[in-house]
Enzyme design. Structure first.
Site, PDB file in Angstrom:
ATOM      1  N   THR A  71      41.835  68.974  26.673  1.00 29.28           N
ATOM      2  CA  THR A  71      42.570  69.522  27.823  1.00 29.28           C
ATOM      3  C   THR A  71      43.746  68.616  28.190  1.00 29.28           C
ATOM      4  O   THR A  71      44.903  69.064  28.241  1.00 29.28           O
ATOM      5  CB  THR A  71      41.622  69.661  29.033  1.00 29.28           C
ATOM      6  OG1 THR A  71      40.512  70.464  28.655  1.00 29.28           O
ATOM      7  CG2 THR A  71      42.320  70.291  30.222  1.00 29.28           C
ATOM      8  N   VAL A  72      43.465  67.342  28.439  1.00 28.25           N
ATOM      9  CA  VAL A  72      44.520  66.437  28.918  1.00 28.25           C
ATOM     10  C   VAL A  72      45.471  66.059  27.778  1.00 28.25           C
ATOM     11  O   VAL A  72      46.698  66.079  27.949  1.00 28.25           O
ATOM     12  CB  VAL A  72      43.909  65.169  29.576  1.00 28.25           C
ATOM     13  CG1 VAL A  72      45.011  64.266  30.117  1.00 28.25           C
ATOM     14  CG2 VAL A  72      42.947  65.554  30.699  1.00 28.25           C
ATOM     15  N   LYS A  74      38.317  57.890  33.895  1.00 30.45           N
ATOM     16  CA  LYS A  74      37.739  57.102  35.008  1.00 30.45           C
ATOM     17  C   LYS A  74      36.406  56.468  34.661  1.00 30.45           C
ATOM     18  O   LYS A  74      36.050  55.429  35.227  1.00 30.45           O
ATOM     19  CB  LYS A  74      37.632  57.934  36.291  1.00 30.45           C
ATOM     20  CG  LYS A  74      36.956  59.277  36.170  1.00 30.45           C
ATOM     21  CD  LYS A  74      37.957  60.352  35.915  1.00 30.45           C
ATOM     22  CE  LYS A  74      37.298  61.547  35.302  1.00 30.45           C
ATOM     23  NZ  LYS A  74      37.933  62.794  35.609  1.00 30.45           N
ATOM     24  N   GLU A 125      46.844  56.037  36.248  1.00 25.56           N
ATOM     25  CA  GLU A 125      47.104  56.873  37.429  1.00 25.56           C
ATOM     26  C   GLU A 125      46.269  58.149  37.426  1.00 25.56           C
ATOM     27  O   GLU A 125      45.752  58.581  38.466  1.00 25.56           O
ATOM     28  CB  GLU A 125      48.601  57.236  37.475  1.00 25.56           C
ATOM     29  CG  GLU A 125      49.012  58.081  38.639  1.00 25.56           C
ATOM     30  CD  GLU A 125      48.815  57.379  39.985  1.00 25.56           C
ATOM     31  OE1 GLU A 125      49.558  56.434  40.267  1.00 25.56           O
ATOM     32  OE2 GLU A 125      47.910  57.783  40.745  1.00 25.56           O
ATOM     33  N   VAL A 161      42.330  58.983  38.922  1.00 21.77           N
ATOM     34  CA  VAL A 161      41.904  59.325  40.302  1.00 21.77           C
ATOM     35  C   VAL A 161      42.849  60.376  40.876  1.00 21.77           C
ATOM     36  O   VAL A 161      44.070  60.183  40.890  1.00 21.77           O
ATOM     37  CB  VAL A 161      41.922  58.091  41.228  1.00 21.77           C
ATOM     38  CG1 VAL A 161      41.466  58.462  42.638  1.00 21.77           C
ATOM     39  CG2 VAL A 161      41.062  56.972  40.675  1.00 21.77           C
ATOM     40  N   GLU A 164      34.063  67.853  33.690  1.00 20.43           N
ATOM     41  CA  GLU A 164      33.826  66.832  32.680  1.00 20.43           C
ATOM     42  C   GLU A 164      33.068  67.455  31.508  1.00 20.43           C
ATOM     43  O   GLU A 164      32.456  68.516  31.647  1.00 20.43           O
ATOM     44  CB  GLU A 164      32.988  65.692  33.276  1.00 20.43           C
ATOM     45  CG  GLU A 164      33.698  64.937  34.374  1.00 20.43           C
ATOM     46  CD  GLU A 164      35.030  64.351  33.908  1.00 20.43           C
ATOM     47  OE1 GLU A 164      35.045  63.531  32.987  1.00 20.43           O
ATOM     48  OE2 GLU A 164      36.072  64.733  34.470  1.00 20.43           O
ATOM     49  N   ASP A 213      31.334  61.480  39.138  1.00 19.76           N
ATOM     50  CA  ASP A 213      32.780  61.391  38.886  1.00 19.76           C
ATOM     51  C   ASP A 213      33.504  60.902  40.150  1.00 19.76           C
ATOM     52  O   ASP A 213      34.329  59.983  40.088  1.00 19.76           O
ATOM     53  CB  ASP A 213      33.293  62.776  38.453  1.00 19.76           C
ATOM     54  CG  ASP A 213      34.780  62.784  38.221  1.00 19.76           C
ATOM     55  OD1 ASP A 213      35.230  62.230  37.206  1.00 19.76           O
ATOM     56  OD2 ASP A 213      35.515  63.340  39.068  1.00 19.76           O
ATOM     57  N   LYS A 225      35.613  57.338  40.920  1.00 17.31           N
ATOM     58  CA  LYS A 225      36.968  57.337  41.497  1.00 17.31           C
ATOM     59  C   LYS A 225      37.030  56.505  42.776  1.00 17.31           C
ATOM     60  O   LYS A 225      37.993  55.764  42.984  1.00 17.31           O
ATOM     61  CB  LYS A 225      37.421  58.782  41.752  1.00 17.31           C
ATOM     62  CG  LYS A 225      37.680  59.543  40.449  1.00 17.31           C
ATOM     63  CD  LYS A 225      37.835  61.022  40.701  1.00 17.31           C
ATOM     64  CE  LYS A 225      38.203  61.776  39.438  1.00 17.31           C
ATOM     65  NZ  LYS A 225      38.062  63.229  39.593  1.00 17.31           N
TER      66      LYS A 225
END
Ligand code: NDP
Ligand code: HSE
Length: 404
Positions: A10-11, A99, A123, A126, A184, A195, A199
């Site tokens: 995804t990211v 994270k 960055e 969180v 997740e 999660d 954070k």
């Protein structure tokens, strides 16, 4: 500037897309053209343009001197930690959205980055797309930060919003959050609060300058929140949100994650869907709130790319200080004070007198459509006092904290 992306999920796919779609403006801002030379993944992507960049052997990236930035967006602690550490030791800066990795190994990786004159930036770890870490580290530098309260998990906020306002089913709405790319790999991390715990550990480490052991943070998720709890919240004119908090009081640090009741006037009560928000209280600033998309492909990738641009603009300089390896001592949550909504089975009239004796000035709540039980909104007491009193009430079927 040539970079490598570890993980094309995804990211990772979002990072490639943001760099392509906004290439011109990103190049202007970075002062260089950023080119993704490799993408490491377990899978192949036959027929897709990305396939020409796919590698399966991390050493190809590590040994390529042209690669100056490694972007870790695979998730999990291992092998991410090993890959990130090797990159830093090889003089490559690392940007991560992970994270789990930052909360567990952040202090060590920051130290490794510093001693190798490179950066470890995270960055996106969180608040998804919200630039909260940079704000804390670079902007709110004139303040002592006294408290941070946030909705830090997009999946659970999405679920709670749909359940609260649309009566959606827990399992169905979790599936939707997964399909949207918010959750997740193991969504237990979202729904059980782990999660959000990682954070708030990262935020507490940043504002205290010391390492917080996330495993010491009291953590409760949303899996026990029921339709009945929501009816009580509605009867009180309140809502329920999964809150992650840290605060410093009389020199002592507290941190916790738990579902809480919020009144309509609370700034976090109107943060819905996948949005996250972080309320920061500085001793000079007073209150400030940061708001934005807390999860999802492009918002998260936006934060990752911002870190890449920061590193390209300031290569090998110490952009962020973050925290040291010294451990932060957290106070026992039992000493912190709150009001509590307590649901009890039984007959209210028979128990009211004793409840008043034990819990002080209480308000009784009887939501429409709920039979065989009633709610008690206690006066302010410490968690320790509450637990002591609650011991003699086998009738208690659920308790939710109230955020003032
Ligand atoms: P995904 O599961 O979608 O993507 C991870 C990718 O990394 C997958 O393609 C996976 O391959 C690959 N991968 C996993 N292990 C390895 C390995 N050892 N070597 C090579 N490739 C590997 O996760 P996300 O993109 O959602 O999340 C990535 C990270 O970003 C996580 O740390 C997550 O917590 C964090 N994050 C996610 C956000 C979101 O909204 N999704 C927001 C903010 C942070 P395969 O699929 O084959 O296993
Ligand atoms: N699973 C996480 C969430 C991703 O839902 O907030 C963003 O960190």
């Amino acid at each position: 500037m040539k970079i490598a992306v570890l993980g094309y999920g995804t990211v990772g796919s979002g990072v490639v897309e943001v760099l392509e779609r906004n290439q011109e403006i990103i190049s202007q801002r970075a002062g260089d053209v950023i080119e993704v030379k490799y993408v490491l993944d377990l899978r192949d992507f036959p027929g897709q343009k990305i396939q020409e960049k796919i590698v399966h052997d991390y050493d190809v990236i590590l040994n390529d001197e042209e690669i100056e930035i490694v972007v870790e967006v695979m998730g999990g602690v291992e092998p991410a930690n090993t890959f990130v550490k090797k990159a830093l030791l090889a003089g490559k800066s690392v940007v991560s959205s992970n994270k789990a990795l930052v909360a567990k190994c952040g202090a060590d990786l920051l130290k490794t980055a510093r001693s190798n004159h490179v950066n470890f930036l995270f960055e996106a770890s969180v608040g998804g797309g919200i630039p909260i870490l940079r704000a804390l580290e670079s902007s709110l530098t004139g303040d002592e930060i006294e408290a941070v309260t946030g909705i830090l998990n997009g999946t659970t906020n999405y679920m709670m919003t749909k359940m609260f306002y649309e009566g959606a089913d827990y399992e169905e709405v979790l599936k939707e959050a997964q399909a949207n790319g918010y959750a997740e790999a193991d969504p237990t991390a979202d729904v059980e609060g782990y999660d959000a715990c990682r954070k708030i550990a990262i935020l507490t480490s940043i504002i205290s300058g010391k390492m917080v052991d996330f495993e010491e943070i009291y953590t409760e998720g949303i899996s026990k929140i029921t339709v009945e709890d929501m009816k009580y919240a509605q009867a009180l004119g309140m809502t329920i949100k999964l809150l992650a908090e840290c605060k410093k009081e009389d020199g002592k640090w507290y941190a916790s994650v738990a579902p809480c009741l919020l009144g309509q006037e609370h700034p976090l009560s109107s943060v819905h869907d996948v949005f996250n928000a972080v309320c920061v209280r500085g001793n000079m600033l007073g209150d400030a709130m940061f708001y934005g998309s807390g999860a999802g492909k492009l918002p998260t990738a936006s934060a990752v790319v911002a870190d890449i641009v920061a590193e390209v603009k300031n290569p090998h300089t110490d952009i962020m200080n973050f925290w040291t390896e010294e451990k932060l001592q957290l106070e026992d949550r039992l000493t912190s004070s709150k009001r509590f909504l307590v649901r009890m089975t039984g007959v209210q009239a028979e128990m009211a007198e004793k409840i008043r004796e034990d819990f002080g000035e209480v308000t009784f709540i009887n939501p429409e459509g709920i039979q065989g039980e009633f709610g008690v909104l206690t006066s302010v007491m410490t968690e320790g006092e509450y637990e002591e009193k609650a011991k003699v009430y086998p009738q208690i079927c659920h308790m939710i904290r109230v955020e003032e």
